[in-house]
Structures are given as C-alpha cells and as structure tokens.
Design an enzyme around this catalytic site. Structure first.
Site, PDB file in Angstrom:
ATOM      1  N   HIS A  97       7.633  -7.376  -1.959  1.00  0.00           N
ATOM      2  CA  HIS A  97       6.534  -6.914  -2.468  1.00  0.00           C
ATOM      3  C   HIS A  97       5.227  -7.799  -1.700  1.00  0.00           C
ATOM      4  O   HIS A  97       5.304  -8.933  -1.718  1.00  0.00           O
ATOM      5  CB  HIS A  97       6.347  -6.742  -3.816  1.00  0.00           C
ATOM      6  CG  HIS A  97       5.103  -6.130  -4.356  1.00  0.00           C
ATOM      7  ND1 HIS A  97       3.782  -6.572  -4.311  1.00  0.00           N
ATOM      8  CD2 HIS A  97       4.709  -4.757  -4.745  1.00  0.00           C
ATOM      9  CE1 HIS A  97       2.985  -5.625  -4.808  1.00  0.00           C
ATOM     10  NE2 HIS A  97       3.458  -4.652  -4.893  1.00  0.00           N
ATOM     11  N   GLU A 169       3.942   0.544   1.313  1.00  0.00           N
ATOM     12  CA  GLU A 169       2.690   0.200   0.513  1.00  0.00           C
ATOM     13  C   GLU A 169       1.678  -0.585   1.220  1.00  0.00           C
ATOM     14  O   GLU A 169       1.738  -1.630   1.133  1.00  0.00           O
ATOM     15  CB  GLU A 169       3.150  -0.633  -0.972  1.00  0.00           C
ATOM     16  CG  GLU A 169       4.314  -0.082  -1.630  1.00  0.00           C
ATOM     17  CD  GLU A 169       4.372  -0.654  -2.870  1.00  0.00           C
ATOM     18  OE1 GLU A 169       4.345   0.042  -4.112  1.00  0.00           O
ATOM     19  OE2 GLU A 169       4.410  -1.925  -3.191  1.00  0.00           O
TER      20      GLU A 169
HETATM   21  P1  PGA Z   1      -0.729   0.112  -8.069  1.00  0.00           P
HETATM   22  O1  PGA Z   1       0.583  -0.859  -7.587  1.00  0.00           O
HETATM   23  O2  PGA Z   1       0.012   1.699  -8.197  1.00  0.00           O
HETATM   24  O3  PGA Z   1      -1.260  -0.215  -9.218  1.00  0.00           O
HETATM   25  O4  PGA Z   1      -1.654   0.262  -6.739  1.00  0.00           O
HETATM   26  C1  PGA Z   1       1.497  -0.272  -6.561  1.00  0.00           C
HETATM   27  C2  PGA Z   1       2.338  -1.470  -6.283  1.00  0.00           C
HETATM   28  O5  PGA Z   1       1.935  -2.652  -6.109  1.00  0.00           O
HETATM   29  O6  PGA Z   1       3.410  -1.289  -6.088  1.00  0.00           O
END
Ligand code: PGA
Length: 249
Positions: A97, A169
C-alpha cells in the site's frame, strides 16, 4: 463474475469495535442474497483473530492482513509473518500500500518478496500499485503502474499469477487529502492493466476515495472487478451500502 468489495481499516478500531463491526456485518449479510459480491475485510493485526472467530460462523467474508513479512520466522522485531497472520485467520495479505511505501520504506522489491511468501503459504496477495501526482501530471501514470506491477510480480508462473489480486490506487486519490478520480482519468490505466493482466489474475480492483456517490460509476469501468475501500467502509452502514451497490440493489 465476482465483484469484490473490500475494506482495510488501516490503524483504526479497538477489539470491541472490530467485533461489533464483524457481528454487524454478518447480520447485514444474513438479510442479503449472496449474489456475485465477495466481501473482504482487513482489520488491524490486533483484531484479526477476534474477527476471524466471528466471521467463521458464516464463511462468506474473506479476511485479510494489512501486511506480512517475507520470512516465515526469525529475528524481525515488530514484524508478523505470513504463517502467523494465517494462523490468526487471514486468507489474504495486503502488500505494498502507498502508505507503507511512503512511511515504512517498502519498495517494489519488498513487495515482490511478500507476494512470493504469501503465495508460498496459499494466501491471496493483494498487491497495491499507484502513481504519485507528479507522475500523473507528467502523463506517466500507465507506464509507472505497469512497471510497479511487473516488478512485484516478477518471476511468477501463470498458475501463481492466477491467485494474485491487484488494487490500482492512485496516490493522489487516497485518503482525506486525496481527490476522487474521475471515470475519465481511470479508463486508460485500467485498459492498460486489463490488457496485461485481464484473465490472468484473480481480480483487478480500484481504490482511492471510493464513496457512495461514485461507487457505481467506478464499478462500470472496463476491467474493474471490484473496489478496495478505506473511509467509506469504516462505518458498517457505508460498507453494507457499497455491497448493495455492487450487487446492483
Ligand atoms: P480511502 O482509502 O478510501 O479512504 O481513500 C483507500 C485506500 O487507501 O485503500
């Protein structure tokens, strides 16, 4: 076709809050048709075992860990291994992540080792990829994320790749300082990821500021097999609503 709807709670929720959420989730799912939606929940490590015990009553919800080390055991103070998170009940490991890359020095190479360790123990690796704002502004998003994925998945055979999940992401879209990505902005990167990995991996997800207002549109993007959600799903009502949206209800 499976539609994945998952949430990582990041560094949130006490044991009591985690148990409440898990119980509430089972109660919420009990009133809903299974359908095509595959829910998954990734609590903080302290709550994996407690949540596993509750979710085991149903079996519909996949449970994950937010991180795991590439070695099985040893002198790695503060780390948890894949066998340890599996022992606690996790069936999936979130890897790479952007918050871990930014604050904890994770790289494509550590992601590669963690993906390999996760597969070795028959858990599902959920590899997160995403480009920073500067790369996006320079028009380099697609090349950047393809390269990130290729490095982390380097050396895997097709049978192993088939057990991998990828969450795209974009860093600029994540968290409270993020800005929701538009469908237009996501079409190209997903087309590229779909071309490379479509039909070869277990699922390709989108994550970053997913909300009740944009979830349906995001799920409509070609090659998007599901959503990986932070804030909106930390509240159980929000998560159940997202599951309903994914189920077309
Ligand atoms: P968020 O986080 O939906 O709060 O933007 C997404 C993530 O970090 O996977």
């Amino acid at each position: 076709m499976t539609v994945w709807v998952g949430t990582s709670w990041k560094m949130n929720k006490s044991l009591a809050e985690s148990r409440d959420y898990a119980r509430g989730l089972l109660a919420g799912l009990a009133t809903r048709e299974a359908g095509m939606v595959q829910p998954f929940v990734i609590p903080p490590a302290t709550a994996i075992a407690a949540v596993a015990e509750i979710l085991a009553e149903d079996g519909r919800v996949l449970l994950g860990a937010q991180n795991a080390h590439w070695e099985d055991s040893g002198a790695w103070t503060g780390e948890l291994s894949v066998p340890q998170v599996a022992d606690a009940g996790a069936r999936m490991v979130e890897i790479g992540h952007s918050e871990r890359r930014e604050h904890f020095g994770e790289t494509d190479e550590t992601a590669r080792r963690k993906v390999a360790a996760t597969l070795r123990h028959d858990l599902i690796p959920l590899l997160c990829i995403g480009e920073p704002t500067g790369v996006k502004d320079a028009g380099g998003s697609t090349d950047f994320i393809l390269e990130q994925a290729a490095r982390a998945l380097d050396g895997l055979g097709e049978e192993q790749l088939a057990r991998v999940m990828i969450a795209y992401e974009p860093i600029w879209a994540i968290g409270e300082h993020g800005r929701p990505a538009t469908v237009d902005e996501l079409e190209k990167p997903f087309a590229a990821l779909g071309q490379e990995y479509g039909g070869r991996i277990a699922g390709l997800l989108y994550g970053g500021s997913v909300g009740l207002d944009n979830a349906a549109a995001l799920l409509g993007i070609q090659h998007v097999d599901g959503l990986f959600v932070g804030r909106t799903a930390w509240d159980l009502k929000g998560y159940l609503r997202l599951i309903d949206i994914a189920a077309g209800r």
